[in-house]
Design a protein around this motif. Structure first.
Motif, PDB file in Angstrom:
ATOM      1  N   ASN A  75       7.487 -16.703  53.403  1.00  0.00           N
ATOM      2  CA  ASN A  75       7.406 -18.147  53.170  1.00  0.00           C
ATOM      3  C   ASN A  75       6.333 -18.780  54.041  1.00  0.00           C
ATOM      4  O   ASN A  75       5.587 -19.665  53.591  1.00  0.00           O
ATOM      5  CB  ASN A  75       8.756 -18.808  53.461  1.00  0.00           C
ATOM      6  CG  ASN A  75       9.817 -18.450  52.430  1.00  0.00           C
ATOM      7  OD1 ASN A  75       9.503 -18.023  51.321  1.00  0.00           O
ATOM      8  ND2 ASN A  75      11.063 -18.633  52.798  1.00  0.00           N
ATOM      9  N   THR A 128      17.889 -16.309  56.972  1.00  0.00           N
ATOM     10  CA  THR A 128      18.082 -17.175  55.808  1.00  0.00           C
ATOM     11  C   THR A 128      17.156 -16.724  54.687  1.00  0.00           C
ATOM     12  O   THR A 128      15.937 -16.684  54.857  1.00  0.00           O
ATOM     13  CB  THR A 128      17.806 -18.641  56.160  1.00  0.00           C
ATOM     14  OG1 THR A 128      18.749 -19.066  57.157  1.00  0.00           O
ATOM     15  CG2 THR A 128      17.954 -19.528  54.930  1.00  0.00           C
ATOM     16  N   CYS A 161      15.423 -17.328  51.225  1.00  0.00           N
ATOM     17  CA  CYS A 161      15.019 -18.391  50.312  1.00  0.00           C
ATOM     18  C   CYS A 161      13.539 -18.228  50.011  1.00  0.00           C
ATOM     19  O   CYS A 161      12.876 -17.362  50.578  1.00  0.00           O
ATOM     20  CB  CYS A 161      15.303 -19.775  50.906  1.00  0.00           C
ATOM     21  SG  CYS A 161      14.446 -20.092  52.464  1.00  0.00           S
ATOM     22  N   ASN A 162      13.021 -19.051  49.112  1.00  0.00           N
ATOM     23  CA  ASN A 162      11.584 -19.080  48.841  1.00  0.00           C
ATOM     24  C   ASN A 162      11.147 -20.536  48.967  1.00  0.00           C
ATOM     25  O   ASN A 162      11.249 -21.312  48.028  1.00  0.00           O
ATOM     26  CB  ASN A 162      11.280 -18.536  47.443  1.00  0.00           C
ATOM     27  CG  ASN A 162       9.820 -18.163  47.277  1.00  0.00           C
ATOM     28  OD1 ASN A 162       8.938 -18.882  47.750  1.00  0.00           O
ATOM     29  ND2 ASN A 162       9.564 -17.050  46.616  1.00  0.00           N
ATOM     30  N   MET A 163      10.673 -20.898  50.153  1.00  0.00           N
ATOM     31  CA  MET A 163      10.489 -22.295  50.527  1.00  0.00           C
ATOM     32  C   MET A 163       9.025 -22.603  50.839  1.00  0.00           C
ATOM     33  O   MET A 163       8.341 -21.813  51.490  1.00  0.00           O
ATOM     34  CB  MET A 163      11.363 -22.598  51.753  1.00  0.00           C
ATOM     35  CG  MET A 163      11.453 -24.060  52.135  1.00  0.00           C
ATOM     36  SD  MET A 163      12.552 -24.316  53.574  1.00  0.00           S
ATOM     37  CE  MET A 163      14.140 -23.778  52.941  1.00  0.00           C
ATOM     38  N   HIS A 213      20.371 -27.718  53.582  1.00  0.00           N
ATOM     39  CA  HIS A 213      20.708 -27.301  52.221  1.00  0.00           C
ATOM     40  C   HIS A 213      22.176 -27.619  51.980  1.00  0.00           C
ATOM     41  O   HIS A 213      23.047 -27.194  52.739  1.00  0.00           O
ATOM     42  CB  HIS A 213      20.469 -25.800  52.036  1.00  0.00           C
ATOM     43  CG  HIS A 213      20.848 -25.289  50.673  1.00  0.00           C
ATOM     44  ND1 HIS A 213      20.139 -25.614  49.528  1.00  0.00           N
ATOM     45  CD2 HIS A 213      21.864 -24.481  50.272  1.00  0.00           C
ATOM     46  CE1 HIS A 213      20.706 -25.028  48.488  1.00  0.00           C
ATOM     47  NE2 HIS A 213      21.749 -24.330  48.919  1.00  0.00           N
ATOM     48  N   TYR A 223      16.688 -29.338  51.079  1.00  0.00           N
ATOM     49  CA  TYR A 223      16.067 -28.343  50.205  1.00  0.00           C
ATOM     50  C   TYR A 223      17.016 -28.024  49.066  1.00  0.00           C
ATOM     51  O   TYR A 223      18.188 -27.702  49.283  1.00  0.00           O
ATOM     52  CB  TYR A 223      15.749 -27.076  50.997  1.00  0.00           C
ATOM     53  CG  TYR A 223      15.156 -25.967  50.167  1.00  0.00           C
ATOM     54  CD1 TYR A 223      13.878 -26.089  49.638  1.00  0.00           C
ATOM     55  CD2 TYR A 223      15.873 -24.813  49.907  1.00  0.00           C
ATOM     56  CE1 TYR A 223      13.320 -25.077  48.868  1.00  0.00           C
ATOM     57  CE2 TYR A 223      15.322 -23.787  49.148  1.00  0.00           C
ATOM     58  CZ  TYR A 223      14.054 -23.923  48.625  1.00  0.00           C
ATOM     59  OH  TYR A 223      13.511 -22.922  47.861  1.00  0.00           O
ATOM     60  N   TYR A 267      17.282 -22.181  45.876  1.00  0.00           N
ATOM     61  CA  TYR A 267      18.283 -21.157  46.211  1.00  0.00           C
ATOM     62  C   TYR A 267      18.215 -20.806  47.697  1.00  0.00           C
ATOM     63  O   TYR A 267      17.127 -20.601  48.252  1.00  0.00           O
ATOM     64  CB  TYR A 267      18.052 -19.894  45.380  1.00  0.00           C
ATOM     65  CG  TYR A 267      18.957 -18.746  45.778  1.00  0.00           C
ATOM     66  CD1 TYR A 267      20.268 -18.696  45.340  1.00  0.00           C
ATOM     67  CD2 TYR A 267      18.500 -17.730  46.625  1.00  0.00           C
ATOM     68  CE1 TYR A 267      21.108 -17.652  45.719  1.00  0.00           C
ATOM     69  CE2 TYR A 267      19.328 -16.690  47.006  1.00  0.00           C
ATOM     70  CZ  TYR A 267      20.635 -16.659  46.541  1.00  0.00           C
ATOM     71  OH  TYR A 267      21.465 -15.634  46.925  1.00  0.00           O
ATOM     72  N   VAL A 268      19.363 -20.710  48.336  1.00  0.00           N
ATOM     73  CA  VAL A 268      19.464 -20.343  49.747  1.00  0.00           C
ATOM     74  C   VAL A 268      20.654 -19.409  49.941  1.00  0.00           C
ATOM     75  O   VAL A 268      21.743 -19.649  49.402  1.00  0.00           O
ATOM     76  CB  VAL A 268      19.648 -21.579  50.654  1.00  0.00           C
ATOM     77  CG1 VAL A 268      19.964 -21.155  52.089  1.00  0.00           C
ATOM     78  CG2 VAL A 268      18.391 -22.450  50.647  1.00  0.00           C
ATOM     79  N   GLN A 320      14.881 -17.424  40.913  1.00  0.00           N
ATOM     80  CA  GLN A 320      14.685 -18.495  41.886  1.00  0.00           C
ATOM     81  C   GLN A 320      14.104 -17.980  43.198  1.00  0.00           C
ATOM     82  O   GLN A 320      13.432 -18.712  43.921  1.00  0.00           O
ATOM     83  CB  GLN A 320      16.014 -19.192  42.183  1.00  0.00           C
ATOM     84  CG  GLN A 320      16.593 -19.987  41.033  1.00  0.00           C
ATOM     85  CD  GLN A 320      17.884 -20.667  41.450  1.00  0.00           C
ATOM     86  OE1 GLN A 320      17.899 -21.531  42.330  1.00  0.00           O
ATOM     87  NE2 GLN A 320      18.980 -20.269  40.833  1.00  0.00           N
ATOM     88  N   LEU A 321      14.353 -16.707  43.492  1.00  0.00           N
ATOM     89  CA  LEU A 321      13.957 -16.152  44.784  1.00  0.00           C
ATOM     90  C   LEU A 321      12.618 -15.425  44.722  1.00  0.00           C
ATOM     91  O   LEU A 321      11.785 -15.551  45.625  1.00  0.00           O
ATOM     92  CB  LEU A 321      15.045 -15.201  45.290  1.00  0.00           C
ATOM     93  CG  LEU A 321      14.887 -14.649  46.701  1.00  0.00           C
ATOM     94  CD1 LEU A 321      14.796 -15.771  47.724  1.00  0.00           C
ATOM     95  CD2 LEU A 321      16.053 -13.727  47.041  1.00  0.00           C
TER      96      LEU A 321
END
Length: 340
Positions: A45, A125, A127-129, A150, A198, A201-202, A226-227
Motif C-alpha cells: 500500500n 492489517t 487491506c488495499n488502501m 474502519h 475507510y 475491505y479490512v 476488493q483486496l
C-alpha cells in the motif's frame, strides 16, 4: 504529493492469541493468502501510494521478516536514496503502536528524512488502501494528526507532519506521551485530531480465530476482488517454482492452490501454499496448509491450520472447528511419524 510522505511500519506487536503461529516469527511475517506475509499488504500500500522511504521497527523474532523482505527489491525499495530500513530494538519493553521510545533510539533516521509528512502503520492489517488520498484530506482539513478508522474502530494508522513527530519524540518526558496512540486518546491536548473513515475491505489479524476466518474469507470472489486490484498490486517475495501438478484422482473445489504443489487427494474450501504435497485418498476441507508441508495418504483434515515444513503421516485424522481451528506448529511431525 506522495513523495512528501515517510512510511513507518511498527512491527513490534506481540499477540498472545497468535502464539501458535508466532513461535518462530513476528506477526508481520505470518504467511497469508497462499503466497504472502501480513506485512506485504501495508508495505505494498505504501509503495503503491508513491512512498519511497519505509522504516520497519521490529522487536520479536524478526529473522524471518528480514529474510522475507531482504533488500526490498520486490517492492522497488532497493535504491541508493531512501528505500527500506530496519531498526530493531529488542531491549525495549513491550511498546504500543508508534512507541516514541523506540523511535528515539533511531532518531537520526527521522532527522535525515526530507519528507514533510509521516505515516505510521501497524503490520497486521490486511487491506488495499490509497494513503495518498488520505494525505490529501489531511492537508485540506488542516489536521495535526489524522487517524484512519474502519467501521468506527481505529486501525492504528496515523498521518502527521514529521516535524510534529520529532517534537513528540523529544518531549515525551515532559508530556508523558509514550506513543502516538497516547496523543490521539488525550482529549486535553491542543492538537487537531481528525478521523478518516475507510470504507474498503479490512481484515485485522490479531488472533488465530481472526486469521482463520479472514483467510478462508478470501475464497469468496467479492472479497478477493476488493483486496487484489490490478491497479494496486500486492507485492511479495518472488520464488521461481514450477506449476502445481494435479495427479490422476485428485479433486479440487473452491480452493486457492499456490505453485509448486503436488495434489493427489481431495481439497475443498482450503488454501494451499507453495510446494505442498497432498497424498492419495487424503481429504482436506476448510483448512490452511502452509509452504512445503507434506500430507500423507488417506488422511482427513477439517478446520486445520498447518504451519510451514510440517509432515503428516499416512492415515492421520485432524479436526478442529471454525471457532477453534486445530493448529500444528512449524516444522513438527504429526501421527505415526512422531514415534518413528
Amino acid at each position: 504529493m506522495s513523495k512528501l510522505m515517510l512510511g513507518i511500519i511498527d512491527a513490534t506487536t506481540y499477540k498472545e492469541e497468535m502464539k501458535d503461529l508466532t513461535f518462530n516469527r513476528s506477526i508481520a511475517a505470518v504467511p497469508f493468502a497462499g503466497r504472502y506475509r501480513l506485512i506485504d499488504f501495508v508495505l505494498s500500500n505504501m509503495v503503491n501510494s508513491g512512498i519511497e522511504s519505509v522504516a520497519i521497527f521490529p522487536k520479536y523474532q524478526y529473522r524471518s521478516l528480514m529474510d522475507h523482505l531482504g533488500s526490498g527489491k520486490n517492492w522497488d525499495l532497493n535504491r541508493k536514496r531512501d528505500g527500506l530500513f530496519f531498526f530493531p530494538s529488542p531491549d525495549l519493553p513491550v511498546p504500543q503502536i508508534g512507541s516514541f521510545q523506540h523511535f528515539q533510539q533511531h532518531i537520526d533516521y527521522f532527522l535525515r528524512s526530507s519528507q514533510k509528512y509521516a505515516l505510521i502503520c501497524n503490520s497486521y492489517t490486511v487491506c488495499n488502501m490509497d494513503y495518498e488520498a488520505i494525505l490529501q484530506r489531511h492537508i485540506e482539513n488542516k489536521c495535526d494528526i489524522t487517524q484512519i478508522r474502519h467501521q468506527g474502530k481505529s486501525l492504528n494508522m496515523f498521518i502527521l507532519e514529521t516535524s510534529l513527530l520529532l517534537e513528540l519524540i523529544s518531549t515525551q518526558q515532559q508530556t508523558g506521551y509514550q506513543s502516538i496512540i497516547d496523543v490521539v486518546h488525550d482529549p486535553t491536548n491542543q492538537l487537531t485530531i481528525c478521523d478518516y473513515e475507510y470504507s474498503g475491505y479490512v481484515a485485522v489479524i490479531d488472533s488465530i480465530e481472526s486469521y482463520f476466518l479472514h483467510s478462508l474469507e478470501l475464497l469468496r470472489p467479492n472479497i478477493w476482488k476488493q483486496l487484489f486490484l490490478k491497479s494496486r498490486p500486492i507485492y511479495t517475495k518472488v520464488k521461481d517454482e514450477p506449476p502445481t501438478r494435479y495427479m490422476n484422482g485428485s479433486n479440487v473445489k473452491n480452493s486457492m492452490i499456490a505453485n509448486g504443489c503436488i495434489i493427489e487427494g481431495h481439497v475443498e474450501n482450503s488454501i494451499i501454499f507453495r510446494s505442498v504435497k497432498i497424498g492419495k485418498g487424503t481429504v482436506i476441507k476448510n483448512s490452511i496448509i502452509m509452504q512445503k508441508s507434506q500430507i500423507g495418504d488417506q488422511c482427513q483434515l477439517n478446520n486445520v491450520i498447518i504451519d510451514k515444513d510440517v509432515r503428516i503421516s499416512d492415515g492421520t485424522h485432524l479436526f478442529g472447528t471454525k471457532e477453534q481451528p486445530f493448529v500444528i506448529q512449524k516444522g513438527t511431525m504429526q501421527g505415526a511419524l512422531m514415534n518413528s
